[in-house]
Write a protein that holds these residues in place. Structure first.
Motif, PDB file in Angstrom:
ATOM      1  N   VAL A   1      56.335  33.777  23.076  1.00  8.12           N
ATOM      2  CA  VAL A   1      55.952  33.789  21.992  1.00  8.12           C
ATOM      3  C   VAL A   1      54.367  34.146  22.225  1.00  8.12           C
ATOM      4  CG1 VAL A   1      57.557  32.206  20.793  1.00  8.12           C
ATOM      5  CG2 VAL A   1      55.292  31.461  22.062  1.00  8.12           C
ATOM      6  N   PRO A   2      53.804  34.927  20.867  1.00  9.33           N
ATOM      7  CA  PRO A   2      52.140  35.101  21.089  1.00  9.33           C
ATOM      8  C   PRO A   2      51.400  34.060  20.955  1.00  9.33           C
ATOM      9  CG  PRO A   2      53.525  35.833  18.789  1.00  9.33           C
ATOM     10  CD  PRO A   2      54.337  35.417  19.761  1.00  9.33           C
ATOM     11  N   VAL A   3      50.362  33.966  21.543  1.00 10.61           N
ATOM     12  CA  VAL A   3      49.163  33.009  21.407  1.00 10.61           C
ATOM     13  C   VAL A   3      47.831  33.612  21.075  1.00 10.61           C
ATOM     14  CG1 VAL A   3      47.674  31.548  22.797  1.00 10.61           C
ATOM     15  CG2 VAL A   3      50.191  31.825  23.625  1.00 10.61           C
ATOM     16  N   LEU A   4      47.338  32.870  19.836  1.00 13.96           N
ATOM     17  CA  LEU A   4      46.387  33.303  19.182  1.00 13.96           C
ATOM     18  C   LEU A   4      46.647  34.727  18.447  1.00 13.96           C
ATOM     19  CD1 LEU A   4      43.542  32.438  21.503  1.00 13.96           C
ATOM     20  CD2 LEU A   4      44.246  31.164  19.392  1.00 13.96           C
ATOM     21  N   PRO A   5      47.687  34.746  17.556  1.00 14.50           N
ATOM     22  CA  PRO A   5      48.213  36.005  17.043  1.00 14.50           C
ATOM     23  C   PRO A   5      47.038  36.555  16.208  1.00 14.50           C
ATOM     24  CG  PRO A   5      49.338  34.263  15.931  1.00 14.50           C
ATOM     25  CD  PRO A   5      48.637  33.501  17.146  1.00 14.50           C
ATOM     26  N   ASP A   6      46.215  35.776  15.717  1.00 12.40           N
ATOM     27  CA  ASP A   6      45.268  36.591  15.024  1.00 12.40           C
ATOM     28  C   ASP A   6      43.995  37.048  15.493  1.00 12.40           C
ATOM     29  OD1 ASP A   6      46.561  35.923  12.440  1.00 12.40           O
ATOM     30  OD2 ASP A   6      45.634  33.873  12.225  1.00 12.40           O
ATOM     31  N   TRP A   7      44.272  36.944  16.938  1.00  9.78           N
ATOM     32  CA  TRP A   7      43.038  37.437  17.743  1.00  9.78           C
ATOM     33  C   TRP A   7      43.547  38.483  18.643  1.00  9.78           C
ATOM     34  CZ3 TRP A   7      37.786  35.597  17.823  1.00  9.78           C
ATOM     35  CH2 TRP A   7      37.623  34.711  16.850  1.00  9.78           C
ATOM     36  N   ARG A   8      42.804  39.736  18.783  1.00 10.60           N
ATOM     37  CA  ARG A   8      43.267  40.637  19.643  1.00 10.60           C
ATOM     38  C   ARG A   8      42.236  41.155  20.881  1.00 10.60           C
ATOM     39  NH1 ARG A   8      41.187  45.331  18.981  1.00 10.60           N
ATOM     40  NH2 ARG A   8      39.693  45.854  17.114  1.00 10.60           N
ATOM     41  N   MET A   9      42.867  41.704  21.791  1.00 12.57           N
ATOM     42  CA  MET A   9      41.921  42.337  23.002  1.00 12.57           C
ATOM     43  C   MET A   9      42.064  43.971  22.676  1.00 12.57           C
ATOM     44  SD  MET A   9      42.980  39.751  26.048  1.00 12.57           S
ATOM     45  CE  MET A   9      44.712  39.627  25.515  1.00 12.57           C
ATOM     46  N   ASP A  10      40.948  44.459  23.342  1.00 14.58           N
ATOM     47  CA  ASP A  10      40.797  45.844  23.206  1.00 14.58           C
ATOM     48  C   ASP A  10      42.201  46.376  24.157  1.00 14.58           C
ATOM     49  OD1 ASP A  10      38.684  46.120  21.715  1.00 14.58           O
ATOM     50  OD2 ASP A  10      37.252  46.098  23.384  1.00 14.58           O
ATOM     51  N   ASP A  11      42.514  47.568  23.815  1.00 11.17           N
ATOM     52  CA  ASP A  11      43.839  48.039  24.418  1.00 11.17           C
ATOM     53  C   ASP A  11      43.229  48.404  25.997  1.00 11.17           C
ATOM     54  OD1 ASP A  11      45.399  47.669  22.589  1.00 11.17           O
ATOM     55  OD2 ASP A  11      45.499  49.695  21.753  1.00 11.17           O
ATOM     56  N   LEU A  12      44.208  48.464  26.845  1.00 12.36           N
ATOM     57  CA  LEU A  12      43.447  48.909  28.434  1.00 12.36           C
ATOM     58  C   LEU A  12      43.822  50.389  28.544  1.00 12.36           C
ATOM     59  CD1 LEU A  12      45.188  46.197  30.747  1.00 12.36           C
ATOM     60  CD2 LEU A  12      42.648  46.717  30.386  1.00 12.36           C
ATOM     61  N   PRO A  13      42.678  51.315  28.681  1.00 12.62           N
ATOM     62  CA  PRO A  13      43.075  52.585  28.860  1.00 12.62           C
ATOM     63  C   PRO A  13      43.854  52.780  30.183  1.00 12.62           C
ATOM     64  CG  PRO A  13      40.585  51.949  29.629  1.00 12.62           C
ATOM     65  CD  PRO A  13      41.524  50.860  29.028  1.00 12.62           C
ATOM     66  N   VAL A  14      44.580  53.935  30.138  1.00 14.55           N
ATOM     67  CA  VAL A  14      45.518  54.352  31.372  1.00 14.55           C
ATOM     68  C   VAL A  14      45.063  55.782  31.584  1.00 14.55           C
ATOM     69  CG1 VAL A  14      47.627  54.783  32.019  1.00 14.55           C
ATOM     70  CG2 VAL A  14      47.238  53.024  30.543  1.00 14.55           C
ATOM     71  N   TYR A  15      44.655  55.870  33.000  1.00 13.86           N
ATOM     72  CA  TYR A  15      44.227  57.039  33.554  1.00 13.86           C
ATOM     73  C   TYR A  15      45.060  57.803  34.599  1.00 13.86           C
ATOM     74  CZ  TYR A  15      39.792  55.690  31.514  1.00 13.86           C
ATOM     75  OH  TYR A  15      38.927  55.436  30.509  1.00 13.86           O
ATOM     76  N   ALA A  16      45.263  59.143  34.534  1.00 11.88           N
ATOM     77  CA  ALA A  16      45.786  59.722  35.813  1.00 11.88           C
ATOM     78  C   ALA A  16      44.749  60.420  36.573  1.00 11.88           C
ATOM     79  CB  ALA A  16      46.727  60.846  35.341  1.00 11.88           C
ATOM     80  N   VAL A  17      44.695  59.931  37.915  1.00 10.63           N
ATOM     81  CA  VAL A  17      43.801  60.338  38.841  1.00 10.63           C
ATOM     82  C   VAL A  17      44.305  61.076  39.834  1.00 10.63           C
ATOM     83  CG1 VAL A  17      41.992  59.355  40.611  1.00 10.63           C
ATOM     84  CG2 VAL A  17      42.374  57.989  38.557  1.00 10.63           C
ATOM     85  N   THR A  18      43.590  62.264  40.238  1.00  7.42           N
ATOM     86  CA  THR A  18      43.962  63.116  41.132  1.00  7.42           C
ATOM     87  C   THR A  18      42.703  63.693  42.174  1.00  7.42           C
ATOM     88  OG1 THR A  18      43.321  65.059  39.778  1.00  7.42           O
ATOM     89  CG2 THR A  18      45.346  64.228  39.697  1.00  7.42           C
ATOM     90  N   GLN A  19      42.872  64.174  42.947  1.00  8.60           N
ATOM     91  CA  GLN A  19      41.982  64.457  44.141  1.00  8.60           C
ATOM     92  C   GLN A  19      41.081  65.698  43.772  1.00  8.60           C
ATOM     93  OE1 GLN A  19      42.921  64.543  48.241  1.00  8.60           O
ATOM     94  NE2 GLN A  19      44.937  63.554  48.043  1.00  8.60           N
ATOM     95  N   ARG A  20      41.560  66.461  42.940  1.00 12.61           N
ATOM     96  CA  ARG A  20      40.504  67.743  42.837  1.00 12.61           C
ATOM     97  C   ARG A  20      40.885  68.309  41.490  1.00 12.61           C
ATOM     98  NH1 ARG A  20      43.845  72.331  43.528  1.00 12.61           N
ATOM     99  NH2 ARG A  20      42.200  73.674  44.052  1.00 12.61           N
ATOM    100  N   ARG A  21      39.545  69.098  41.109  1.00  7.92           N
ATOM    101  CA  ARG A  21      39.833  69.922  39.689  1.00  7.92           C
ATOM    102  C   ARG A  21      40.312  71.256  40.087  1.00  7.92           C
ATOM    103  NH1 ARG A  21      36.549  67.246  36.077  1.00  7.92           N
ATOM    104  NH2 ARG A  21      34.774  65.742  36.948  1.00  7.92           N
ATOM    105  N   GLY A  22      40.541  71.854  39.052  1.00  2.00           N
ATOM    106  CA  GLY A  22      40.744  73.184  39.158  1.00  2.00           C
ATOM    107  C   GLY A  22      42.432  73.580  39.263  1.00  2.00           C
TER     108      GLY A  22
END
Length: 300
Positions: A258-279
């Motif tokens: 069950v949710p705890v402190l439902p009237d309070w929220r946290m910022d969403d977590l960003p999800v990144y794709a990381v690669t070794q090189r550009r181009g």
């Protein structure tokens, strides 16, 4: 090095002349003038000290040395073309092994997100699931999925989307310990934290009604590096944890959590794709980035 490169070019010209049957036809195929083709042949014969072709106004004929030498030259050209075709396929159609690193909790998410990649029969997938940060170079990783803030590095990060976070607990735990009403009440509860090897604290920044904001630093009763372990502990009534995975939200939907402190929220977590090189990237990486981007961009 230049002499070696020039010699390889002359060998390729020689093979093309034999295949085309004349200097003029070979020059058209190679985008050169007939005189340039003839010069390459003369230089090749000079370097070898042997005549490779009998020339007449009507036709060309291989000498004995030329016939033997042509076998190797033709094989070299064929191997170069095969190598180029293989790279073209690698660039244009996903094939080979795609090595993707991600947190352990992403296993079920990836099973859904990567569904479009199933249509490429020459592609194999190796998932390196670990909540610790994997070295992309050492592990030969093509793409790593990482969540939250990123350390500065030479790696290339592309934001795919974000993941919702909610505080949750098992009903039995809240029945025993009571319901927090304000963020500061969390200090009186058992916290199940992700922590790290260097700290036993998690810092939560919470946004509440009328723009209220509170920051709470919680010391974990239990610390675990794997979110699946935190989920199991939370389900068993050990304390309050942060829901981030599909399994967590499914448990919230069916009432096992069950949710705890439902009237309070946290910022969403960003999800990144990381690669070794550009181009330019191989097709397997480009397509994987596209399908992952589409998955995280889609409405929940």
């Amino acid at each position: 090095m230049n002499n070696g490169t020039d010699q390889l070019k002359r060998m390729a010209v020689f093979a093309e002349v034999v295949a085309a049957g004349s200097l003029t036809a070979a020059a058209q195929q190679l985008g050169m003038t007939p005189s340039a083709v003839s010069q390459h042949l003369r230089q090749l014969e000079k370097s070898l000290g042997l005549a490779l072709l009998h020339r007449s106004t009507r036709k060309l004929a291989l000498t004995e040395a030329g016939a033997r030498y042509h076998v190797g030259c033709a094989a070299m050209v064929a191997a170069a073309r095969a190598a180029e075709q293989a790279l073209t396929r690698l660039r244009d159609e996903p094939e080979g092994e795609l090595r993707l690193a991600a947190p352990i909790g992403f296993a079920s998410l990836l099973a859904v997100a990567l569904q479009p990649m199933r249509s490429y029969p020459k592609l194999t997938l190796r998932l390196l699931l670990d909540d610790a940060v994997i070295d992309l170079i050492e592990a030969r990783v093509d793409i790593a999925l990482r969540v939250g803030s990123l350390a500065n590095s030479s790696l290339v990060a592309r934001k795919l989307g974000s993941m919702e976070r909610k505080l949750c607990a098992a009903p039995r735990y809240l029945a025993e310990r009571g319901w927090p009403a304000q963020p500061q009440d969390l200090l009186q509860h058992a916290w199940l934290g992700s922590g790290s090897a260097h700290t036993t604290f998690d810092t939560l920044e919470l946004h509440g009604p009328q723009g209220a904001r509170q920051t709470v630093q919680l010391e974990g009763r239990v610390q675990a590096t794997q979110v699946s372990a935190l989920h199991a502990l939370c389900m068993a009534g050990w304390g309050i944890c942060m829901a981030v995975r599909q399994e967590d939200f499914q448990a919230l939907a069916d009432g096992r959590l069950v949710p705890v402190l439902p009237d309070w929220r946290m910022d969403d977590l960003p999800v990144y794709a990381v690669t070794q090189r550009r181009g330019e990237q191989p097709a397997k990486v480009r397509h994987a980035l596209e399908v992952l981007g589409s998955y995280f961009a889609a409405p929940a």
